[in-house]
Design a protein around this motif. Sequence first.
Motif, PDB file in Angstrom:
ATOM      1  N   LEU A   1       0.647  -1.761  -0.593  1.00 26.33           N
ATOM      2  CA  LEU A   1       0.372   0.137  -0.165  1.00 26.33           C
ATOM      3  C   LEU A   1       1.513   0.948   0.015  1.00 26.33           C
ATOM      4  O   LEU A   1       0.881   2.472  -1.032  1.00 26.33           O
ATOM      5  CB  LEU A   1      -1.172  -0.250   1.029  1.00 26.33           C
ATOM      6  CG  LEU A   1      -2.192   0.622   1.184  1.00 26.33           C
ATOM      7  CD1 LEU A   1      -2.406   0.675   0.451  1.00 26.33           C
ATOM      8  CD2 LEU A   1      -3.364   0.431   3.045  1.00 26.33           C
ATOM      9  N   ASP A   2       2.205   0.955   0.211  1.00 25.52           N
ATOM     10  CA  ASP A   2       2.317   2.853   1.190  1.00 25.52           C
ATOM     11  C   ASP A   2       3.774   3.116  -0.611  1.00 25.52           C
ATOM     12  O   ASP A   2       3.505   3.722  -0.529  1.00 25.52           O
ATOM     13  CB  ASP A   2       3.723   2.944   2.260  1.00 25.52           C
ATOM     14  CG  ASP A   2       4.928   1.197   1.926  1.00 25.52           C
ATOM     15  OD1 ASP A   2       4.428   0.084   1.468  1.00 25.52           O
ATOM     16  OD2 ASP A   2       6.007   1.628   2.020  1.00 25.52           O
ATOM     17  N   MET A   3       3.374   1.832  -1.197  1.00 29.85           N
ATOM     18  CA  MET A   3       4.935   1.921  -2.654  1.00 29.85           C
ATOM     19  C   MET A   3       3.269   2.770  -4.240  1.00 29.85           C
ATOM     20  O   MET A   3       4.024   3.451  -4.646  1.00 29.85           O
ATOM     21  CB  MET A   3       4.603   0.489  -3.412  1.00 29.85           C
ATOM     22  CG  MET A   3       5.849  -0.060  -2.472  1.00 29.85           C
ATOM     23  SD  MET A   3       5.985  -2.211  -2.970  1.00 29.85           S
ATOM     24  CE  MET A   3       7.461  -1.410  -4.105  1.00 29.85           C
ATOM     25  N   TRP A   4       2.229   2.365  -3.049  1.00 31.04           N
ATOM     26  CA  TRP A   4       1.324   2.850  -4.211  1.00 31.04           C
ATOM     27  C   TRP A   4       0.765   4.376  -3.858  1.00 31.04           C
ATOM     28  O   TRP A   4       0.891   5.171  -4.817  1.00 31.04           O
ATOM     29  CB  TRP A   4      -0.129   1.963  -4.125  1.00 31.04           C
ATOM     30  CG  TRP A   4       0.086   1.126  -4.260  1.00 31.04           C
ATOM     31  CD1 TRP A   4      -0.950  -0.055  -4.065  1.00 31.04           C
ATOM     32  CD2 TRP A   4       0.193   0.245  -6.903  1.00 31.04           C
ATOM     33  NE1 TRP A   4      -0.518  -1.324  -4.942  1.00 31.04           N
ATOM     34  CE2 TRP A   4      -0.511  -0.913  -6.452  1.00 31.04           C
ATOM     35  CE3 TRP A   4       0.237   0.916  -7.249  1.00 31.04           C
ATOM     36  CZ2 TRP A   4       0.008  -1.604  -7.396  1.00 31.04           C
ATOM     37  CZ3 TRP A   4       0.564   0.438  -8.250  1.00 31.04           C
ATOM     38  CH2 TRP A   4       0.669  -0.840  -8.400  1.00 31.04           C
ATOM     39  N   GLN A   5       1.218   4.472  -2.197  1.00 26.89           N
ATOM     40  CA  GLN A   5       0.948   6.206  -1.979  1.00 26.89           C
ATOM     41  C   GLN A   5       2.289   6.684  -2.753  1.00 26.89           C
ATOM     42  O   GLN A   5       1.997   7.165  -3.093  1.00 26.89           O
ATOM     43  CB  GLN A   5       0.969   6.278  -0.848  1.00 26.89           C
ATOM     44  CG  GLN A   5      -0.621   5.268  -0.146  1.00 26.89           C
ATOM     45  CD  GLN A   5      -0.088   5.295   1.245  1.00 26.89           C
ATOM     46  OE1 GLN A   5       0.055   5.004   1.858  1.00 26.89           O
ATOM     47  NE2 GLN A   5      -2.065   5.277   1.844  1.00 26.89           N
ATOM     48  N   ALA A   6       3.098   6.062  -2.133  1.00 27.07           N
ATOM     49  CA  ALA A   6       5.156   6.281  -3.304  1.00 27.07           C
ATOM     50  C   ALA A   6       4.761   6.633  -4.722  1.00 27.07           C
ATOM     51  O   ALA A   6       5.504   8.284  -5.031  1.00 27.07           O
ATOM     52  CB  ALA A   6       6.233   5.822  -2.505  1.00 27.07           C
ATOM     53  N   LEU A   7       4.171   5.489  -5.509  1.00 29.69           N
ATOM     54  CA  LEU A   7       4.123   6.070  -6.295  1.00 29.69           C
ATOM     55  C   LEU A   7       3.743   7.343  -7.422  1.00 29.69           C
ATOM     56  O   LEU A   7       3.820   8.171  -7.801  1.00 29.69           O
ATOM     57  CB  LEU A   7       3.039   5.439  -7.466  1.00 29.69           C
ATOM     58  CG  LEU A   7       3.463   5.224  -8.893  1.00 29.69           C
ATOM     59  CD1 LEU A   7       4.211   5.212  -9.643  1.00 29.69           C
ATOM     60  CD2 LEU A   7       2.301   4.102  -9.474  1.00 29.69           C
ATOM     61  N   VAL A   8       2.506   7.539  -6.421  1.00 35.62           N
ATOM     62  CA  VAL A   8       1.250   9.414  -6.776  1.00 35.62           C
ATOM     63  C   VAL A   8       2.498  10.766  -6.369  1.00 35.62           C
ATOM     64  O   VAL A   8       2.977  11.386  -6.838  1.00 35.62           O
ATOM     65  CB  VAL A   8       0.521   9.180  -5.409  1.00 35.62           C
ATOM     66  CG1 VAL A   8      -0.442  10.485  -6.100  1.00 35.62           C
ATOM     67  CG2 VAL A   8      -0.529   7.901  -5.919  1.00 35.62           C
ATOM     68  N   LYS A   9       3.407   9.977  -5.683  1.00 45.18           N
ATOM     69  CA  LYS A   9       4.207  11.639  -5.038  1.00 45.18           C
ATOM     70  C   LYS A   9       4.845  11.409  -5.894  1.00 45.18           C
ATOM     71  O   LYS A   9       5.895  12.757  -6.442  1.00 45.18           O
ATOM     72  CB  LYS A   9       5.016  11.079  -3.714  1.00 45.18           C
ATOM     73  CG  LYS A   9       3.803  11.235  -2.800  1.00 45.18           C
ATOM     74  CD  LYS A   9       4.891  11.127  -1.189  1.00 45.18           C
ATOM     75  CE  LYS A   9       3.799  11.370   0.239  1.00 45.18           C
ATOM     76  NZ  LYS A   9       4.052  10.936   1.182  1.00 45.18           N
ATOM     77  N   ILE A  10       5.835  10.526  -6.438  1.00 41.38           N
ATOM     78  CA  ILE A  10       7.080  10.059  -7.738  1.00 41.38           C
ATOM     79  C   ILE A  10       6.026  10.910  -9.164  1.00 41.38           C
ATOM     80  O   ILE A  10       6.587  11.729  -9.425  1.00 41.38           O
ATOM     81  CB  ILE A  10       7.335   9.116  -8.158  1.00 41.38           C
ATOM     82  CG1 ILE A  10       8.368   8.638  -6.705  1.00 41.38           C
ATOM     83  CG2 ILE A  10       8.535   9.368  -8.465  1.00 41.38           C
ATOM     84  CD1 ILE A  10       8.646   7.138  -6.961  1.00 41.38           C
TER      85      ILE A  10
END
Length: 266
Positions: free
Chosen positions: A34-43
């Motif tokens: 889940l945190d990887m999906w959230q980080a993708l948006v920030k990138i």
Amino acid sequence: MLDQPMTSKMIGEKDGAVGRIIFNNPARHNAVSLDMWQALVKIMDDFEADDRIRVIVVSGAGGKAFVSGADISEFKEQRASEEAVAAYSKISEGARLRLQETAKPTIAMIRGYCIGGGVGTALSCDLRIAAEGSRFGIPAAKLGLGYAYDGIRRLIDLVGPAHAREIFYTARQFSAEEALRMGLVNQVVPDDRLEGYVQEYCDMIAANAPLTVRSVKTIVREAMKDERRRDLDLCKRVVDECFASQDYIEGRTAFMEKRKPAFTGR
């Protein structure tokens, strides 16, 4: 010089005109938490705001997988109830949508396993280039998972209903050559040529007029919508922006002067 990674399991790098997103969970074949999906948006937000970035490449770390789908170890905690499933799906689908709807061209550079959510992530990119030996599949039917309309629709748009049914009904893995025949990937290249081949694509795209590339991406997206939902005014506007740009003048001038144009995206 490359920028420093933005997170440990999701790496965002800038290399000239190329933004690179790397799923960095090789111990789990780059399964996505889940945190990887959230980080993708920030990138993606960072790349979108940087005019120097003209093309985005998505890949997986470790050489054995692009993305192997959702991190099943999180299912008990993150997807145990109907509400939890809905919340997880909203975040993961929102991240893929962010990747899909960026105005900048995107390339999925696929090596190894591209399974489940990995296929969905690859489908969110504009182009897919795979190494020989890569393996694809959507094992939802082996896990009892349901797939939402948007995800299945993207697959149908790319490979057609017959192949989409086969992929889901059998839940089997298939080769890069089969993926190419289906239309799931654009190109299949030898494993040792993958990075160089993708870089050549990036160089070609980055050298072209950004507004033209963006306008085509916009119009293709609108053309794939139901006719009643298409924004034809937007399509006209992005074309008009090309003809009103300095890049249009530069392109004409460079052609007459028999030199390579230097486009600025303005």
